[in-house]
Design a protein around this motif. Structure first.
Motif, PDB file in Angstrom:
ATOM      1  N   ARG A  43      -5.058  10.020  -4.923  1.00 21.51           N
ATOM      2  CA  ARG A  43      -5.320   8.632  -4.983  1.00 21.51           C
ATOM      3  C   ARG A  43      -6.535   8.519  -5.925  1.00 21.51           C
ATOM      4  NH1 ARG A  43      -3.845   4.986   0.094  1.00 21.51           N
ATOM      5  NH2 ARG A  43      -2.029   5.792   0.335  1.00 21.51           N
ATOM      6  N   PRO A 103       3.435   1.489  -4.172  1.00 22.65           N
ATOM      7  CA  PRO A 103       2.963   0.903  -5.346  1.00 22.65           C
ATOM      8  C   PRO A 103       3.765   1.146  -6.525  1.00 22.65           C
ATOM      9  CG  PRO A 103       1.733   3.030  -4.861  1.00 22.65           C
ATOM     10  CD  PRO A 103       2.668   2.641  -3.599  1.00 22.65           C
ATOM     11  N   ARG A 126       0.757  -1.093   0.005  1.00 16.34           N
ATOM     12  CA  ARG A 126       0.143   0.053   0.013  1.00 16.34           C
ATOM     13  C   ARG A 126       0.732   1.115   0.072  1.00 16.34           C
ATOM     14  NH1 ARG A 126      -4.715  -1.536   4.518  1.00 16.34           N
ATOM     15  NH2 ARG A 126      -5.068  -3.948   3.661  1.00 16.34           N
ATOM     16  N   LYS A 133     -10.010  -1.403 -19.187  1.00 19.30           N
ATOM     17  CA  LYS A 133     -11.516  -1.897 -19.054  1.00 19.30           C
ATOM     18  C   LYS A 133     -11.860  -1.943 -17.540  1.00 19.30           C
ATOM     19  CE  LYS A 133     -11.126  -6.931 -18.970  1.00 19.30           C
ATOM     20  NZ  LYS A 133     -11.540  -8.220 -19.676  1.00 19.30           N
ATOM     21  N   TRP A 181     -10.622  -9.934  -9.692  1.00 26.24           N
ATOM     22  CA  TRP A 181     -10.201 -10.991  -8.959  1.00 26.24           C
ATOM     23  C   TRP A 181      -8.977 -10.281  -8.044  1.00 26.24           C
ATOM     24  CZ3 TRP A 181      -5.122 -12.926  -9.517  1.00 26.24           C
ATOM     25  CH2 TRP A 181      -4.728 -13.920  -8.546  1.00 26.24           C
ATOM     26  N   LEU A 182      -8.065  -9.623  -8.653  1.00 26.60           N
ATOM     27  CA  LEU A 182      -7.120  -8.750  -7.718  1.00 26.60           C
ATOM     28  C   LEU A 182      -7.604  -8.052  -6.677  1.00 26.60           C
ATOM     29  CD1 LEU A 182      -4.606  -8.123 -10.724  1.00 26.60           C
ATOM     30  CD2 LEU A 182      -3.996  -9.745  -8.831  1.00 26.60           C
ATOM     31  N   HIS A 219      -1.222   1.060 -14.325  1.00 28.13           N
ATOM     32  CA  HIS A 219      -0.649  -0.159 -15.049  1.00 28.13           C
ATOM     33  C   HIS A 219      -1.906  -0.936 -15.223  1.00 28.13           C
ATOM     34  CE1 HIS A 219       3.487   0.938 -14.495  1.00 28.13           C
ATOM     35  NE2 HIS A 219       3.194   1.006 -13.178  1.00 28.13           N
ATOM     36  N   ALA A 220      -2.900  -0.337 -14.795  1.00 26.66           N
ATOM     37  CA  ALA A 220      -4.348  -1.318 -15.027  1.00 26.66           C
ATOM     38  C   ALA A 220      -4.907  -1.324 -16.293  1.00 26.66           C
ATOM     39  CB  ALA A 220      -5.387  -0.791 -14.177  1.00 26.66           C
ATOM     40  N   ASP A 221      -5.340  -2.450 -16.636  1.00 22.81           N
ATOM     41  CA  ASP A 221      -6.212  -2.769 -17.962  1.00 22.81           C
ATOM     42  C   ASP A 221      -7.295  -1.644 -17.980  1.00 22.81           C
ATOM     43  OD1 ASP A 221      -7.568  -3.845 -20.042  1.00 22.81           O
ATOM     44  OD2 ASP A 221      -7.813  -5.709 -19.314  1.00 22.81           O
ATOM     45  N   ASN A 264      -7.503  -9.060  -2.362  1.00 18.27           N
ATOM     46  CA  ASN A 264      -6.635  -7.816  -1.495  1.00 18.27           C
ATOM     47  C   ASN A 264      -7.920  -7.432  -0.402  1.00 18.27           C
ATOM     48  OD1 ASN A 264      -3.871  -6.884  -2.020  1.00 18.27           O
ATOM     49  ND2 ASN A 264      -4.779  -7.595  -4.133  1.00 18.27           N
ATOM     50  N   GLU A 268      -9.411 -16.652  -2.961  1.00 21.19           N
ATOM     51  CA  GLU A 268     -10.550 -15.708  -2.530  1.00 21.19           C
ATOM     52  C   GLU A 268     -10.964 -16.068  -1.017  1.00 21.19           C
ATOM     53  OE1 GLU A 268     -12.771 -14.223  -6.555  1.00 21.19           O
ATOM     54  OE2 GLU A 268     -13.139 -16.118  -5.988  1.00 21.19           O
ATOM     55  N   PRO A 304       4.284  -4.107 -10.308  1.00 20.52           N
ATOM     56  CA  PRO A 304       4.086  -4.115 -11.754  1.00 20.52           C
ATOM     57  C   PRO A 304       2.869  -3.586 -11.923  1.00 20.52           C
ATOM     58  CG  PRO A 304       4.459  -6.197 -10.909  1.00 20.52           C
ATOM     59  CD  PRO A 304       4.699  -5.560  -9.583  1.00 20.52           C
ATOM     60  N   GLY A 305       1.961  -3.650 -11.185  1.00 23.21           N
ATOM     61  CA  GLY A 305       0.537  -3.591 -11.594  1.00 23.21           C
ATOM     62  C   GLY A 305      -0.321  -3.391 -10.218  1.00 23.21           C
ATOM     63  N   PRO A 306      -1.647  -3.383 -10.418  1.00 28.36           N
ATOM     64  CA  PRO A 306      -2.654  -3.356  -9.527  1.00 28.36           C
ATOM     65  C   PRO A 306      -2.920  -4.948  -8.901  1.00 28.36           C
ATOM     66  CG  PRO A 306      -3.863  -3.145 -11.301  1.00 28.36           C
ATOM     67  CD  PRO A 306      -2.530  -3.018 -11.797  1.00 28.36           C
ATOM     68  N   GLY A 307      -2.924  -5.123  -7.395  1.00 29.17           N
ATOM     69  CA  GLY A 307      -3.162  -6.376  -7.088  1.00 29.17           C
ATOM     70  C   GLY A 307      -2.255  -6.642  -5.665  1.00 29.17           C
ATOM     71  N   TRP A 355      -3.284 -16.469  -4.961  1.00 27.26           N
ATOM     72  CA  TRP A 355      -3.996 -15.944  -3.875  1.00 27.26           C
ATOM     73  C   TRP A 355      -5.407 -16.321  -3.787  1.00 27.26           C
ATOM     74  CZ3 TRP A 355      -3.001 -10.511  -1.830  1.00 27.26           C
ATOM     75  CH2 TRP A 355      -3.557 -10.142  -0.486  1.00 27.26           C
ATOM     76  N   LEU A 368      -6.642   1.055  -1.425  1.00 24.99           N
ATOM     77  CA  LEU A 368      -5.277   0.113  -1.305  1.00 24.99           C
ATOM     78  C   LEU A 368      -4.176   0.758  -2.071  1.00 24.99           C
ATOM     79  CD1 LEU A 368      -7.652  -3.127  -1.704  1.00 24.99           C
ATOM     80  CD2 LEU A 368      -6.179  -2.637   0.306  1.00 24.99           C
ATOM     81  N   ASN A 369      -4.223   1.800  -2.527  1.00 24.45           N
ATOM     82  CA  ASN A 369      -3.179   2.386  -3.366  1.00 24.45           C
ATOM     83  C   ASN A 369      -2.785   1.345  -4.436  1.00 24.45           C
ATOM     84  OD1 ASN A 369      -1.828   4.751  -3.782  1.00 24.45           O
ATOM     85  ND2 ASN A 369      -0.541   4.529  -2.021  1.00 24.45           N
ATOM     86  N   PHE A 370      -3.444   0.685  -5.132  1.00 27.04           N
ATOM     87  CA  PHE A 370      -2.909   0.024  -6.379  1.00 27.04           C
ATOM     88  C   PHE A 370      -2.583   1.119  -7.480  1.00 27.04           C
ATOM     89  CE2 PHE A 370      -6.093  -3.615  -6.294  1.00 27.04           C
ATOM     90  CZ  PHE A 370      -5.638  -4.058  -5.128  1.00 27.04           C
ATOM     91  N   PRO A 371      -1.404   0.412  -8.009  1.00 30.00           N
ATOM     92  CA  PRO A 371      -0.737   1.524  -9.304  1.00 30.00           C
ATOM     93  C   PRO A 371      -1.509   1.291 -10.482  1.00 30.00           C
ATOM     94  CG  PRO A 371       0.566  -0.508  -8.849  1.00 30.00           C
ATOM     95  CD  PRO A 371      -0.345  -0.500  -7.709  1.00 30.00           C
ATOM     96  N   ALA A 425      -0.455 -10.237  -5.181  1.00 33.97           N
ATOM     97  CA  ALA A 425      -0.756 -11.073  -6.361  1.00 33.97           C
ATOM     98  C   ALA A 425      -0.330 -10.381  -7.505  1.00 33.97           C
ATOM     99  CB  ALA A 425      -2.411 -11.005  -6.346  1.00 33.97           C
TER     100      ALA A 425
END
Lengths: 233, 519
Positions: B215, A66, A63, B249, B381-382, B245-247, B386, A84, A70-73, A82, B239-242, A76
């Motif tokens: 954010r 970031p 958190r 969609k 799912w990601l 880099h996300a898809d 989390n 569910e 490499p990407g969100p998640g 991981w 959750l501060n996802f970057p 994972a």
């Protein structure tokens, strides 16, 4: 006489507190320890010998940093499986040895995510042949975090404060002991995550294990894991 | 030995000083540990104005709240000061003064000696209905807040920290000015709070708003309009996802605020539009993040009070005339075409024993339902895995015995959208998860027969079409949100074809509509 008594009581209280915060060991929940599959995926392998990552630092790092992902998640995103509903990604064991700590286990290399298509939720496949690429990515993530100036007690505790309320004692422990110690230790993440047996095994996969616990896990893996070449179910 | 008089006086003076300092320390300690939420005698009032605990970490000082629209009218949708937050579609009940009173959905708590305010559940789940333009609105707790533009409100707040007018002195000047107004409702801030406002609170608020703004920057909240929110991109920001880099969609997940009555009967159903969680408790706590209530600040007792009330809360019965004969003709049509997925009219919505093929509270695959995929794609799912770390530590194996709150463990990525019960469906317009169909009459038409463009945010009811008036762009100075169904996330396709009743003859559709008014 009275003074002595007070001194002894105070020393005892301090001694017991310190001992409990560093050595008090609690077994993992039965949902992990009693099911061989879950034990393999989430069970501690000699966590007592590994400093491990203090749980709340482990939780805060993705958190906070970031930019090293490499990407969100969260974890994972580094390729870890991981399931569910489960708190820990596959390959991480959460165990209380004094403080709650996170260590790596066999499944970090011996389990993989499999999904039929890009949009399908992946399932966990336990593999006899290890794959250390996830450990490589974790290693690189942790090292980058540890080198960052924002890896300090002040900033990490600020992040932790959005997730939980630490007791005064735990706060002091994190502030003055665990966070500084982890920062230094993470420059060599293998020693933080793995006990000497796993480090040795990573170095030379053919060497056996002298520890009965590791021998049991290795035997279970041999009979339950997917051999390479098999199509995952 | 005698004490010289001078020394004696010194001792008395020192003693007095000690007492004064001690009293001051005690007074400050009491003040800075104070945590006193607003108390509501009535459950409905508690729902509308009670606290979730969110003010503790994310609260805005009350005096800032009332001063901001006066200092920054240029960031208000109608750019007019003196009307509080009404131009965002927030609801001020009859007799309230928008300049000084709080709207529905905003709670207050005295935290560390300062009155702070923030949103609660009712901000997004209370709406109004008017019989005609200019008539008195009915305030209906639990219905979607179809007039509240949360995105515009967020934009207002996050525009402020970059403005040079956002200074302690400017705020204090405005607060002083409002204090001279005989209509003001709250006591003047005392010296300590004025010092805190000027030298601390304004900087803290700027810092927090900047973080929030950055954010959330990847979410385009200008596309929401009133009554909608991008529900599941917000936790990615938390959750501060970057997200750079996300898809692509997954970046748009606009969805309507839902109604939240009859939650007791929804236990175990697949909740949220995509059915991603089957636990009412978890769903509540997940939504409570939106009110600023994080695990360390959650006011468990008060959130549980609201949750308990929602278990049996009921929608308002349809207040306009219903053609009973026609409605009775609609009942068997509902049974044949709708009940299999949407359940019976009353809780528990399911037959006992369950009838064959009963699907209420379960997910229909996206390919089958055919509605806009954006909201479905935004939940990944990601994110689900989390979310299993939220409320971490609140578990039996950590020594937390009470069963509430508990670590999240019910979030799942599904394969479509969930079938919801239809309680109070007349109040839940516009329809489909993205609010892309203005009224029930149009929902019974195939997509080709539905409006391609309409306006959202009007609370005047349209009994003819069963929905809110959607053809008016502006009324009494209030501009409604232009909704273009050709834009991303706004598609009005799906839920169509013979099994969805869109091919029924007109008189049967009329009967079905009449029957749906009784829900």
């Amino acid at each position: 006489m009275g003074k002595w008594l007070i001194a002894i009581v105070v020393a005892l209280v301090i001694g017991i507190s310190i001992w409990s915060k560093f050595y008090w060991t609690e077994p993992q929940p039965k949902s992990i320890s009693k099911k061989p599959r879950n034990d393999f995926l989430y069970g501690g392998v000699g966590a007592e010998d590994t400093p491990g990552l203090p749980y709340w630092v482990w939780l805060a790092l993705p958190r906070m940093f970031p930019e090293y992902m490499p990407g969100p998640g969260g974890y994972a995103a580094l390729g870890l499986s991981w399931e569910e509903g489960v708190e820990m990604p596959v390959g991480f064991a959460k165990k209380t040895v004094g403080y709650v700590r996170v260590t790596g286990d066999c499944a970090l290399c011996h389990a993989a995510s499999h999904s039929a298509s890009q949009d399908d939720v992946p399932t966990v496949v336990i593999t006899v042949h290890g794959d250390s690429s996830r450990v490589d990515r974790l290693r690189s993530f942790f090292t980058q975090c540890a080198r960052d100036t924002r890896f300090n007690a002040d900033e990490i505790l600020t992040e932790i404060d959005t997730a939980t309320k630490l007791s005064f004692l735990d706060r002091m422990l994190y502030c003055y002991v665990l966070i500084p110690r982890t920062k230094k230790a993470l420059l060599n993440p293998d020693r933080v995550l793995f006990n000497s047996a796993l480090q040795q095994h990573a170095h030379d996969p053919r060497s056996g294990f002298p520890q009965p616990r590791m021998q049991d896990l290795a035997a279970w893996l041999e009979s339950n894991g997917q051999k390479s070449g098999e199509t995952p179910q | 030995m005698t004490i010289r008089p001078k020394l004696r006086w010194l001792k008395i003076a020192l003693g007095a000083l000690f007492v004064v300092v001690l009293l001051a320390v005690v007074a400050l300690a009491v003040r800075f540990t104070r945590d006193r939420p607003v108390e509501c005698s009535d459950d409905v009032l508690h729902f509308m104005y009670g606290s979730t605990g969110g003010e503790k970490m994310n609260g805005i000082p009350y005096w800032f709240w009332v001063a901001l629209p006066e200092i920054f009218p240029e960031y208000l949708p109608d750019k007019k000061p003196g009307r509080g937050y009404s131009s965002f579609g927030m609801i001020y009940e009859k007799g309230k003064d928008p300049r000084y009173d709080l709207p529905v959905g905003v709670s207050m708590r005295n935290y560390r000696g300062i009155d702070v305010v923030y949103l609660n559940c009712a901000s997004c789940h209370t709406g109004t209905v008017r019989d005609a333009p200019g008539s008195e609105p009915r305030v209906i707790p639990g219905m979607p807040a179809h007039t509240f533009d949360l995105g515009a409100w967020g934009e207002f707040l996050t525009s402020i920290p970059m403005d040079q007018k956002f200074t302690g002195q400017r705020l204090l000047d405005q607060i002083d000015k409002m204090n001279r107004d005989p209509h003001r409702r709250a006591a003047k801030p005392d010296l300590i709070n004025r010092l805190i406002f000027k030298y601390y609170a304004v900087y803290l608020m700027r810092e927090k708003l900047l973080i929030l703004g950055q954010r959330l920057a990847f979410i385009d909240n200008s596309t929401w309009g009133p009554g909608r929110v991008d529900t599941f991109n917000a936790p990615k920001a938390l959750l501060n996802f970057p997200m750079e880099h996300a898809d692509r969609k997954e970046l748009m997940g606009n969805a309507d605020f839902p109604s939240i009555w009859n939650q007791g009967a929804r236990k175990g159903m697949q909740l949220h539009w995509d059915g991603n969680n089957t636990s009412v408790d978890e769903r509540n706590l997940s939504a409570a993040f939106g009110t600023g209530a994080y695990p360390p600040t959650l006011d468990t007792e008060r959130v549980l009070r609201t949750a308990k009330w929602l278990e049996t809360a009921k929608p308002l019965a349809y207040p306009y005339p219903i053609d009973q004969t026609l409605s009775q003709k609609g009942a068997p049509i509902y049974k044949e075409y709708c009940a299999g997925c949407h359940g019976t009219r009353e809780p528990p919505y399911r037959h006992n024993p369950p009838e064959n093929g009963e699907l209420v509270g379960t997910v229909v695959p996206l390919q089958k339902i055919g509605t806009d995929p954006s909201r479905f794609n935004s939940y990944t799912w990601l994110l689900a895995v989390n979310q299993s770390t939220l409320y971490a530590g609140y578990e039996k194996d950590w020594g937390f015995e009470p069963s509430y709150p508990q670590r999240f463990s019910h979030f799942r990525k599904t394969n479509g959208y969930a079938n919801a019960p239809l309680d109070g469906i007349w109040l839940r317009a516009p329809y489909l998860h993205n609010g892309s169909v203005p009224n029930l009459r149009e929902l019974l038409e195939p997509a080709s027969g539905r409006s391609k463009f309409f306006y959202r945010g009007n609370d005047v009811y349209d009994p003819e079409n069963v929905g809110f008036v959607s053809s008016v762009a502006e009324q009494d100075g209030r501009h409604f949100f232009p909704f273009d169904t050709s834009k991303d996330g706004n598609h009005n396709s799906g839920h169509e074809g013979p099994v969805y009743g869109t091919s029924l003859p007109p008189e049967q559709k009329r009967a079905l509509l009449e029957y749906l008014k009784t829900f």
